[in-house]
Design a protein around this motif. Structure first.
Motif, PDB file in Angstrom:
ATOM      1  N   GLY A 144       1.089  -1.288   0.297  1.00  0.00           N
ATOM      2  CA  GLY A 144      -0.062   0.083   0.594  1.00  0.00           C
ATOM      3  C   GLY A 144       0.899   0.780  -0.122  1.00  0.00           C
ATOM      4  O   GLY A 144       2.174   1.293   1.123  1.00  0.00           O
ATOM      5  N   VAL A 145       0.259   2.269  -0.826  1.00  0.00           N
ATOM      6  CA  VAL A 145       1.055   3.610  -0.860  1.00  0.00           C
ATOM      7  C   VAL A 145      -0.192   4.963  -0.031  1.00  0.00           C
ATOM      8  O   VAL A 145      -0.941   4.341  -0.813  1.00  0.00           O
ATOM      9  N   VAL A 146       0.933   6.006   0.726  1.00  0.00           N
ATOM     10  CA  VAL A 146      -0.317   6.931   0.015  1.00  0.00           C
ATOM     11  C   VAL A 146       1.119   8.366   0.197  1.00  0.00           C
ATOM     12  O   VAL A 146       2.163   8.026   0.383  1.00  0.00           O
ATOM     13  N   GLN A 147       0.673   8.642  -0.346  1.00  0.00           N
ATOM     14  CA  GLN A 147       1.260  10.281  -1.204  1.00  0.00           C
ATOM     15  C   GLN A 147       0.434  11.174  -1.242  1.00  0.00           C
ATOM     16  O   GLN A 147      -0.750  11.561  -1.317  1.00  0.00           O
ATOM     17  N   ILE A 148       1.843  12.053  -0.784  1.00  0.00           N
ATOM     18  CA  ILE A 148       0.632  13.835  -1.317  1.00  0.00           C
ATOM     19  C   ILE A 148       2.299  14.384  -2.171  1.00  0.00           C
ATOM     20  O   ILE A 148       3.519  14.324  -1.735  1.00  0.00           O
ATOM     21  N   GLY A 149       2.371  14.683  -2.861  1.00  0.00           N
ATOM     22  CA  GLY A 149       3.011  15.616  -4.007  1.00  0.00           C
ATOM     23  C   GLY A 149       3.868  14.514  -4.905  1.00  0.00           C
ATOM     24  O   GLY A 149       3.578  14.264  -5.537  1.00  0.00           O
ATOM     25  N   ASP A 150       5.571  15.005  -5.419  1.00  0.00           N
ATOM     26  CA  ASP A 150       5.702  14.781  -6.429  1.00  0.00           C
ATOM     27  C   ASP A 150       6.369  13.822  -5.698  1.00  0.00           C
ATOM     28  O   ASP A 150       6.481  13.099  -4.557  1.00  0.00           O
ATOM     29  N   GLY A 151       7.033  12.413  -6.738  1.00  0.00           N
ATOM     30  CA  GLY A 151       7.478  11.107  -6.395  1.00  0.00           C
ATOM     31  C   GLY A 151       7.079  10.315  -6.887  1.00  0.00           C
ATOM     32  O   GLY A 151       6.364  10.446  -7.204  1.00  0.00           O
ATOM     33  N   ASP A 152       7.436   8.963  -6.567  1.00  0.00           N
ATOM     34  CA  ASP A 152       7.173   7.802  -7.496  1.00  0.00           C
ATOM     35  C   ASP A 152       7.253   6.856  -6.855  1.00  0.00           C
ATOM     36  O   ASP A 152       8.080   7.087  -5.849  1.00  0.00           O
ATOM     37  N   ALA A 153       6.292   6.060  -6.364  1.00  0.00           N
ATOM     38  CA  ALA A 153       6.086   5.291  -6.432  1.00  0.00           C
ATOM     39  C   ALA A 153       5.594   3.881  -6.555  1.00  0.00           C
ATOM     40  O   ALA A 153       5.325   4.266  -8.444  1.00  0.00           O
ATOM     41  N   VAL A 154       6.779   3.059  -6.932  1.00  0.00           N
ATOM     42  CA  VAL A 154       6.635   1.996  -8.078  1.00  0.00           C
ATOM     43  C   VAL A 154       6.413   0.214  -7.831  1.00  0.00           C
ATOM     44  O   VAL A 154       7.258   0.549  -5.937  1.00  0.00           O
ATOM     45  N   VAL A 155       6.304  -0.916  -7.730  1.00  0.00           N
ATOM     46  CA  VAL A 155       5.696  -2.153  -7.334  1.00  0.00           C
ATOM     47  C   VAL A 155       6.193  -2.769  -8.840  1.00  0.00           C
ATOM     48  O   VAL A 155       6.253  -2.242  -9.896  1.00  0.00           O
ATOM     49  N   VAL A 156       6.823  -4.196  -7.936  1.00  0.00           N
ATOM     50  CA  VAL A 156       7.646  -4.830  -9.295  1.00  0.00           C
ATOM     51  C   VAL A 156       7.318  -6.885  -9.058  1.00  0.00           C
ATOM     52  O   VAL A 156       6.894  -6.911  -7.743  1.00  0.00           O
ATOM     53  N   THR A 157       6.608  -6.932 -10.206  1.00  0.00           N
ATOM     54  CA  THR A 157       6.289  -8.224  -9.858  1.00  0.00           C
ATOM     55  C   THR A 157       6.905  -9.156  -9.658  1.00  0.00           C
ATOM     56  O   THR A 157       8.744  -8.938 -10.182  1.00  0.00           O
ATOM     57  N   SER A 158       7.468 -10.423  -9.564  1.00  0.00           N
ATOM     58  CA  SER A 158       8.170 -11.298  -9.934  1.00  0.00           C
ATOM     59  C   SER A 158       9.134 -11.450 -11.286  1.00  0.00           C
ATOM     60  O   SER A 158      10.420 -12.030 -11.726  1.00  0.00           O
ATOM     61  N   ALA A 159       8.569 -11.481 -11.903  1.00  0.00           N
ATOM     62  CA  ALA A 159       8.950 -11.621 -13.817  1.00  0.00           C
ATOM     63  C   ALA A 159       9.680  -9.565 -13.873  1.00  0.00           C
ATOM     64  O   ALA A 159      10.133 -10.005 -14.856  1.00  0.00           O
ATOM     65  N   GLY A 160       9.641  -8.888 -12.805  1.00  0.00           N
ATOM     66  CA  GLY A 160      10.350  -7.731 -13.176  1.00  0.00           C
ATOM     67  C   GLY A 160       9.805  -6.582 -14.234  1.00  0.00           C
ATOM     68  O   GLY A 160       9.860  -5.728 -14.385  1.00  0.00           O
ATOM     69  N   THR A 161       8.164  -6.639 -14.027  1.00  0.00           N
ATOM     70  CA  THR A 161       7.261  -5.721 -14.807  1.00  0.00           C
ATOM     71  C   THR A 161       6.751  -5.119 -13.030  1.00  0.00           C
ATOM     72  O   THR A 161       6.403  -4.811 -12.086  1.00  0.00           O
ATOM     73  N   ALA A 162       6.973  -3.781 -14.289  1.00  0.00           N
ATOM     74  CA  ALA A 162       6.917  -2.570 -12.347  1.00  0.00           C
ATOM     75  C   ALA A 162       5.346  -2.340 -13.082  1.00  0.00           C
ATOM     76  O   ALA A 162       5.009  -1.992 -14.426  1.00  0.00           O
ATOM     77  N   LEU A 163       4.818  -1.962 -12.225  1.00  0.00           N
ATOM     78  CA  LEU A 163       3.510  -1.252 -11.948  1.00  0.00           C
ATOM     79  C   LEU A 163       3.496   0.211 -10.850  1.00  0.00           C
ATOM     80  O   LEU A 163       3.712   0.238 -10.405  1.00  0.00           O
ATOM     81  N   ARG A 164       3.181   1.416 -10.984  1.00  0.00           N
ATOM     82  CA  ARG A 164       3.046   2.514 -10.320  1.00  0.00           C
ATOM     83  C   ARG A 164       1.265   2.466  -9.920  1.00  0.00           C
ATOM     84  O   ARG A 164       0.206   2.396 -10.100  1.00  0.00           O
ATOM     85  N   PRO A 165       1.202   1.774  -8.807  1.00  0.00           N
ATOM     86  CA  PRO A 165       0.000   1.994  -7.014  1.00  0.00           C
ATOM     87  C   PRO A 165      -0.869   3.265  -7.084  1.00  0.00           C
ATOM     88  O   PRO A 165      -1.663   2.521  -6.593  1.00  0.00           O
ATOM     89  N   VAL A 166      -0.423   4.921  -7.375  1.00  0.00           N
ATOM     90  CA  VAL A 166      -1.164   4.991  -7.458  1.00  0.00           C
ATOM     91  C   VAL A 166      -1.796   6.304  -8.378  1.00  0.00           C
ATOM     92  O   VAL A 166      -0.661   6.087  -9.211  1.00  0.00           O
ATOM     93  N   PRO A 167      -2.312   6.819  -8.426  1.00  0.00           N
ATOM     94  CA  PRO A 167      -2.992   7.814  -9.451  1.00  0.00           C
ATOM     95  C   PRO A 167      -2.093   8.808  -9.656  1.00  0.00           C
ATOM     96  O   PRO A 167      -1.808   9.373  -8.888  1.00  0.00           O
ATOM     97  N   GLU A 168      -1.872   9.396 -10.871  1.00  0.00           N
ATOM     98  CA  GLU A 168      -1.873   9.968 -11.574  1.00  0.00           C
ATOM     99  C   GLU A 168      -1.961  11.363 -10.863  1.00  0.00           C
ATOM    100  O   GLU A 168      -2.970  11.686 -10.110  1.00  0.00           O
ATOM    101  N   ASP A 169      -0.716  12.661  -9.929  1.00  0.00           N
ATOM    102  CA  ASP A 169      -1.825  14.081  -9.947  1.00  0.00           C
ATOM    103  C   ASP A 169      -1.640  14.766 -10.649  1.00  0.00           C
ATOM    104  O   ASP A 169      -0.954  14.770 -11.607  1.00  0.00           O
ATOM    105  N   PRO A 170      -3.001  15.644 -11.156  1.00  0.00           N
ATOM    106  CA  PRO A 170      -3.013  16.787 -12.211  1.00  0.00           C
ATOM    107  C   PRO A 170      -3.007  17.615 -12.133  1.00  0.00           C
ATOM    108  O   PRO A 170      -2.542  18.333 -12.986  1.00  0.00           O
ATOM    109  N   ASP A 171      -2.374  17.510 -10.478  1.00  0.00           N
ATOM    110  CA  ASP A 171      -2.427  19.175 -10.418  1.00  0.00           C
ATOM    111  C   ASP A 171      -0.590  19.669 -10.483  1.00  0.00           C
ATOM    112  O   ASP A 171       0.248  20.725 -10.188  1.00  0.00           O
TER     113      ASP A 171
END
Length: 287
Positions: A144-171
């Motif tokens: 799980g991820v909590v975010q305010i502001g910029d920076g990057d949160a990434v999760v990765v599968t055992s196959a090495g595929t990266a995913l972004r767990p939180v939506p983009e901030d339009p601001d």
């Protein structure tokens, strides 16, 4: 068999901050307890209007880690986790604001500070402490991820595929960021949770924007980083990564000029030298 997590983090001061005589304004913390892991990073804004942002970022990582640790008993179901994480984010805003006011009471604005802030205006009181915050929690059930502001949160599968767990901030526009010090930080709160087993997740990482802004491949660097971190863990182990992490951050901190911080969580089973039956102890670190 339950999944067990470990965590580590590192940081480097940006070359522009060294040139200008500014302190490190990123902060990070790591907490591993009984197979669960919490990491947090924060980026103090550094602008002259945010002249206590190093304090603001340190408060942000400490409070977010404390709140996520306290919420662990409720983070057992990926379906309900976003609601729990949103409550954590709401409490984080409240407690961070309270902590900032306490710090102002203990160390009142004085001298040239008063040219930049009116201490009688509660809305201005938090501005000098402006900071982003990114926090990640890893349990047997979810990431799980909590975010305010910029920076990057990434999760990765055992196959090495990266995913972004939180939506983009339009601001976010590349030059300004949403912040804990804005009038309504709750409006910029983003959360996300993914099922560890369903997605076959083995690693997650957080980084401040000093890491991403120095990259030429804006669309692919985070995928490559995730794949490489999983590969390094499998081939060399976590001690090897932890030893080299500060050196990996030197280049983006020097080229981009900004403080650069990265924190990661990973399944202990990735490490070829790990003892699968070992119990991780609480190991908090804050810088």
């Amino acid at each position: 068999m339950s999944r067990r997590w470990t965590a580590l983090s590192g940081t480097q001061i940006g070359s522009v901050h060294v040139r200008d005589g500014l302190p490190l304004q990123d902060a990070h913390t790591v907490l591993v307890t009984d197979g669960t892991a919490v990491v947090a990073v924060a980026d103090g804004h550094g602008h002259r209007l945010h002249f206590r942002s190093d304090v603001g970022s340190a408060l942000a990582v400490r409070i977010s880690a404390e709140l996520l640790t306290a919420a662990l008993p409720h983070l057992t179901d990926p379906a309900t986790a976003p609601g729990v994480l949103r409550e954590v984010g709401t409490q984080l805003i409240s407690r961070w604001t309270e902590a900032v006011h306490d710090h102002v009471a203990q160390q009142p604005f004085a001298g040239d500070d008063l040219l930049l802030v009116d201490p009688a205006d509660p809305g201005q009181r938090t501005r000098p402490y402006g900071s982003t915050v990114l926090a990640m929690v890893a349990t047997d059930a979810l990431l799980g991820v909590v975010q305010i502001g910029d920076g990057d949160a990434v999760v990765v599968t055992s196959a090495g595929t990266a995913l972004r767990p939180v939506p983009e901030d339009p601001d976010l526009d590349g030059s300004r960021t949403t912040s804990l010090c804005q009038p309504d930080p709750g409006a910029s709160l983003r959360v996300g949770a993914l099922d560890v087993r369903a997605e076959d997740l083995v690693l997650g990482y957080l980084c401040t924007d000093g890491f991403s802004t120095s990259r030429v491949d804006a669309d692919g660097w985070w995928r490559q980083t995730g794949e490489e971190l999983v590969g390094f863990a499998r081939q060399h182990g976590f001690a090897w990564i932890e030893e080299r992490l500060p050196g990996w951050l030197e280049e983006p901190a020097a080229i981009g000029g900004d403080d650069t911080t990265l924190a990661l969580v990973a399944l202990t089973s990735l490490d070829p030298g790990a003892d699968p039956g070992a119990t991780a102890s609480a190991t908090p670190t804050t810088r």
